[in-house]
Design an enzyme around this catalytic site. Structure first.
Site, short mmCIF file in Angstrom:
data_model
loop_
_atom_site.label_atom_id
_atom_site.label_comp_id
_atom_site.label_asym_id
_atom_site.label_seq_id
_atom_site.Cartn_x
_atom_site.Cartn_y
_atom_site.Cartn_z
N MET A 99 34.76 -34.94 -30.32
CA MET A 99 34.20 -35.03 -31.75
C MET A 99 34.94 -34.36 -32.57
O MET A 99 35.21 -34.51 -34.05
CB MET A 99 32.82 -34.40 -31.73
CG MET A 99 31.94 -33.92 -32.97
SD MET A 99 31.47 -35.67 -33.74
CE MET A 99 29.94 -35.84 -33.13
N LYS A 157 18.80 2.56 -16.17
CA LYS A 157 18.44 2.56 -14.89
C LYS A 157 17.47 3.66 -14.43
O LYS A 157 16.64 3.49 -13.60
CB LYS A 157 19.96 2.85 -14.07
CG LYS A 157 19.89 2.81 -12.82
CD LYS A 157 21.07 2.69 -11.98
CE LYS A 157 21.01 3.09 -10.39
NZ LYS A 157 21.70 1.68 -9.60
N GLU A 167 26.27 -15.49 -16.16
CA GLU A 167 24.93 -15.45 -16.93
C GLU A 167 24.68 -16.36 -18.09
O GLU A 167 23.60 -16.58 -18.33
CB GLU A 167 25.06 -13.64 -17.49
CG GLU A 167 24.70 -12.72 -16.35
CD GLU A 167 26.19 -12.37 -15.90
OE1 GLU A 167 27.23 -13.07 -16.01
OE2 GLU A 167 26.41 -11.13 -15.11
N PHE A 188 30.46 3.84 -17.96
CA PHE A 188 31.02 2.43 -17.31
C PHE A 188 30.13 1.21 -17.63
O PHE A 188 28.73 1.55 -17.22
CB PHE A 188 31.09 2.51 -15.78
CG PHE A 188 31.45 1.30 -15.08
CD1 PHE A 188 32.72 0.76 -15.37
CD2 PHE A 188 30.78 0.96 -14.00
CE1 PHE A 188 33.10 -0.46 -14.64
CE2 PHE A 188 31.00 -0.17 -13.21
CZ PHE A 188 32.41 -0.95 -13.70
N GLN A 189 30.32 0.02 -18.03
CA GLN A 189 29.49 -0.89 -18.06
C GLN A 189 28.54 -0.69 -19.12
O GLN A 189 27.39 -1.25 -18.94
CB GLN A 189 28.85 -1.51 -16.72
CG GLN A 189 30.37 -2.01 -15.84
CD GLN A 189 29.54 -3.03 -14.69
OE1 GLN A 189 28.63 -2.73 -14.24
NE2 GLN A 189 30.23 -3.97 -14.45
C1 LIG Z 1 31.37 -23.32 -27.25
C2 LIG Z 1 31.94 -24.15 -28.30
N1 LIG Z 1 33.13 -24.38 -28.49
C3 LIG Z 1 33.75 -25.20 -29.35
C4 LIG Z 1 32.95 -26.04 -30.22
C5 LIG Z 1 33.18 -26.99 -31.19
N2 LIG Z 1 33.22 -28.57 -30.95
C6 LIG Z 1 32.35 -29.27 -31.13
S1 LIG Z 1 32.48 -30.78 -30.16
C7 LIG Z 1 33.82 -30.43 -29.45
C8 LIG Z 1 34.28 -31.33 -28.56
C9 LIG Z 1 33.48 -31.66 -27.37
O1 LIG Z 1 34.54 -32.25 -26.27
P1 LIG Z 1 33.77 -33.15 -25.21
O2 LIG Z 1 32.87 -32.02 -24.23
O3 LIG Z 1 34.85 -33.56 -24.20
O4 LIG Z 1 32.82 -34.19 -25.72
P2 LIG Z 1 32.90 -35.55 -26.51
O5 LIG Z 1 32.88 -35.03 -28.04
O6 LIG Z 1 34.24 -36.09 -26.19
O7 LIG Z 1 31.76 -36.50 -26.21
C10 LIG Z 1 34.12 -29.03 -29.79
C11 LIG Z 1 35.45 -28.39 -29.26
C12 LIG Z 1 31.46 -26.10 -29.64
N3 LIG Z 1 30.78 -26.92 -30.36
N4 LIG Z 1 31.06 -25.28 -28.63
#
Ligand SMILES: Cc1ncc(C[n+]2csc(CCOP(=O)(O)OP(=O)(O)O)c2C)c(N)n1
Lengths: 160, 603
Positions: free
Chosen positions: B498, B189, B77, B139-140
């Site tokens: 990042m 529902k 979803e 449920f759900q």
């Molecule tokens: C759902 C979610 N969880 C955690 C984060 C924190 N976060 C921001 S950038 C990042 C790293 C992303 O790594 P990758 O997808 O390998 O991309 P890169 O930065 O290496 O290009 C994280 C964990 C986020 N933005 N979204």
């Protein structure tokens, strides 16, 4: 500065939760809150007392007015308005203090709602400042319970 | 701006829309609630519906096969909502999803919050347990209204089938007008099974909601005067220019008054970045010229942007010499983050249209000379080249080159997202789709699928990280089964890049929980150092398992040929680029610092 805000809203389930959630979710405090139906059964009127500076207030007004179910929001603090609050306050009394408490009650036009052996319960209606004054003057006596309705307000015509 | 009395103009609207059928219809005209839902989707213009079934929405699914729509079955979803969101961003239409109660509904939460932050119009229909069971921990059952209240523009619980035609119309109306946003319609529902004679209302008017904001002409005149007087003006454009279809007016204004233009991440594409007036992006990872221009300007004109903290840096030091003008449809956005001297309430397009005839043609040679010097000092954007490793920035440059700048870029979140903003030059609105406000990893692939459905003839390229792709990789199946030629470029740096960058700069290189490869893992992860497969996961096998084509690229020379082959193909294609591990996104304004304190180079 404390602001009294009134909101005219659709009388639908969830509207109260929406407003309270929005205000508290943004870290603003609601000091008192009152809700009741209006002359139109489809709408409710809410009165909120929100402490905070001008900027906090602007945000609260903008955000609340953005909600789909909110018809009108007014900061009545800056207008000619009437405000009232009802309080029920139970004060512990001794033989000595009872007369003094009753004297205070008379001064503030508070009614005796109940009397016990060791306490007296007063019912008082007043605007914000007289309620505050009354409670301040009751402080030296032992307040054992209190319930407040929250402020309600109506604006009166043009801006003061 | 006087906010004290916010009377909504719609109060003058006399008639309250009635939820009850106007005339008692004969039994033959009765429809089930579920039928009203399906008809409501069609009546309100839904062409593509992203849906995942379950017990409490089965009555609607039972009828969906007969509806004149294109139905897409995502595999999660969250994927459904991001896909609907990508569809909406690419097309400007309302994205639609359909899910069941409980876990189906809660799986939409991240997607709804993503759309809400970026002002994307969505309608999400969720099934709910029967009315009499609500509140019983059935449920759900999940209180999806309560859960989504703070992350949607509005939501409805429908208590009678009589209300469905009206609520469906209101949901699409609210989602797509004013500042757009997601709307949830929760339908028990038993309500789906009730019969009703109610019909779609002739017209929608909601007394407590009136998006028809009149352009504030007095403020427009003041703004024109400010523009005509300014010596060092800057235009700062956000997503509101794109959602408000105001890019042509923005270009005209910039050219007429010779004003340099910077955009937010959400505003990429609102102004052609190939134009000499373009300053490129502003903010934490903005260009040196853009950030300096904002700091030194005497008039900052914000159009449909919201002075997000990623843009302003330390607020006290933001654009201190400038008169700040803010054009926005959202009254609550004006003055929220930054003191505003010249608020202009209104939609970007009509405001700019009203502004244009009052603005004098001017030239600002001295101002442009200063800007040119900044552009020369730190050109936007550069990166250290390497003859050994493949640089991630190079890959993005090649995507721009090979697609001739014509691709629609959809990103995930991380370093690759910022490099996509830097090294591809956007010239069209709706050609850069990204989760700006919430920064949702897992957005890229499903949103690209939605964008490709909205624009079948465009080249849609998802640029994702090796971390984020794993959050919704299952959606690749959807691209394959619908023959959507989506290209997925995985910038594989072996890290949650990042986060690794932040740890490098602000946490003394303590790389905790960011290593996706097998080396340098933390002891607490208790990963034995035995031999493991070279690639984990093996994205080529992942592509193959889902029925997509795949190419792995490890050297610079291979990039363009791989892109050319993939871009020319009608098939979905995964291009995995094994890139330099330690590259950083620069320039960077450290969090909490002012825009004037940019790091342009690491020691
Ligand atoms: C759902 C979610 N969880 C955690 C984060 C924190 N976060 C921001 S950038 C990042 C790293 C992303 O790594 P990758 O997808 O390998 O991309 P890169 O930065 O290496 O290009 C994280 C964990 C986020 N933005 N979204």
């Amino acid at each position: 500065m404390k602001h009294i805000i009134t909101a005219l809203v659709e009388n639908k389930p969830g509207v109260l939760a929406r407003i309270v959630g929005l205000v508290s979710g943004r870290g603003y405090n609601i000091e008192t809150l009152n809700v009741g139906p209006t002359q139109d059964p489809d709408t409710s009127k809410m009165t909120l007392v929100v402490p905070g500076d001008e900027q906090v207030l602007e945000q609260v007004l903008h955000q609340v007015s953005k909600l789909v179910d909110v018809i009108e929001v007014v900061d009545v603090t800056r207008r000619r308005h009437l405000n009232r609050e009802l309080i029920l306050v139970e004060v512990a009394t001794t033989r000595h203090s009872r007369a003094q408490v009753l004297e205070l009650a008379t001064l503030f036009k508070a009614r005796v709602a109940a009397v016990g052996e060791k306490s007296i319960t007063l019912e008082m209606v007043g605007d914000r400042s007289s309620v505050e004054d009354f409670l301040r003057l009751l402080k030296p006596y032992e307040i054992t319970d209190i319930s407040r309705s929250g402020l309600i307000a109506v604006a009166r015509g043009e801006t003061a | 701006m006087n906010a004290r009395n916010q009377k909504k103009p719609s109060r003058r609207t006399p008639a309250r829309p009635t939820a009850k059928p106007a005339v008692a219809a004969p039994a033959a005209n009765l429809r089930s609630g579920a039928q009203c839902v399906v008809d409501g989707l069609v009546e309100n213009g839904a062409e593509v519906v992203f849906g995942y079934p379950g017990g409490m929405i089965l009555d609607v699914f039972n009828l969906i096969g007969a509806a004149p729509i294109h139905f897409i079955l995502p595999r999660h979803e969250q994927g459904a909502v991001h896909a609907a969101d990508g569809y909406a961003r690419a097309s400007g239409k309302v994205g639609v999803c359909l899910v069941t109660s409980g876990p189906g509904a809660t799986n939409t939460v991240t997607g709804l919050a993503t759309a809400n932050m970026d002002g994307i119009p969505l309608v999400c229909i969720s099934g709910q347990v029967p009315l009499h069971m609500i509140g019983n921990d059935a449920f759900q059952e999940a209180d999806i209204l309560g859960i989504t209240r703070p992350i949607t523009k509005h939501n409805f619980l429908v208590r009678s089938a009589d209300d469905i035609p009206l609520v469906m119309a209101e949901a699409f109306y609210i989602a797509s007008t004013g500042k757009p946003g997601p709307v949830v319609v929760d339908i028990p529902k038993d309500v789906q099974r009730q019969m009703t004679a109610a019909r779609r209302p002739e017209a929608i008017s909601i007394r407590s909601y009136n998006p028809d904001v009149r352009t504030d002409l007095a403020q427009v005149a003041k703004l024109a005067e400010a523009i005509n007087k300014a010596q060092r003006p800057v235009l700062y454009a956000g997503g509101g220019v794109i959602s408000g279809n105001a890019a042509p007016e923005l270009l005209e204004l910039a050219r007429r008054a010779d004003i340099p233009v910077t955009t937010t991440l959400m505003g990429l594409g609102a102004f052609p970045e190939t134009d000499p007036l373009a300053l490129r992006m502003v903010g934490m990872h903005g260009s040196f010229a853009a950030n300096n221009a904002v700091q030194q300007c005497d008039l900052l004109i914000s159009v449909g942007a919201r002075f997000d903290d990623r843009v302003t840096g330390r607020k006290a030091d933001f654009a201190t010499h400038a008169t700040v003008a803010h054009i926005d449809i959202d009254r609550s956005a004006i003055g929220k983050n930054i003191r505003t001297h010249l608020p202009v309430l209104g939609y970007a397009k009509p405001v700019l249209q009203a502004l244009l005839p009052q603005v004098k043609a001017r030239k600002h040679p001295a101002w442009h000379a200063r800007i040119a010097a900044w552009k020369k000092e730190h050109p936007a954007f550069t990166y250290p080249t390497s003859d050994k490793a493949l640089m991630p920035q190079y890959v993005i440059e090649q995507i721009d080159k090979v697609s001739k700048g014509e691709a629609t870029i959809v990103t995930d979140v991380g370093q690759h997202q910022m490099w996509s903003a830097h090294f591809f030059r956007y010239t069209r609105p709706r050609s850069f789709l990204s989760s700006g406000g919430l920064g949702t990893m897992g957005f890229g692939l499903p949103a690209a699928i939605g964008a490709q459905l909205a624009c079948p003839d465009r080249l849609v390229v998802a640029i994702v990280g090796d971390g984020g792709i794993q959050m919704n990789a299952q959606e690749l199946v959807v691209a394959v089964e619908h023959h959507l030629p989506v290209k997925v470029v995985i910038i594989n740096n072996g890290y949650l890049g990042m986060v690794r960058q932040w740890q490098e700069i602000f946490y003394q290189r303590n790389y905790a929980a960011v290593v996706l490869g097998r080396n340098e893992r933390m002891p607490v992860e208790r990963i034995a150092t035995q031999r493991k497969p070279e690639y984990l996961p093996d994205f080529m096998k992942l592509a193959e398992a889902h029925g997509a084509r795949g190419t792995r690229v490890t050297r610079s020379a291979e990039v363009a040929p791989a892109l050319r082959e993939a871009f020319a193909s009608p098939q979905p294609w995964v291009i995995e680029c094994i890139v330099e591990h330690g590259a950083n996104v620069l320039p960077m304004v450290p969090p909490g610092a002012s825009l004037s304190e940019m790091i342009c180079k690491f020691a």
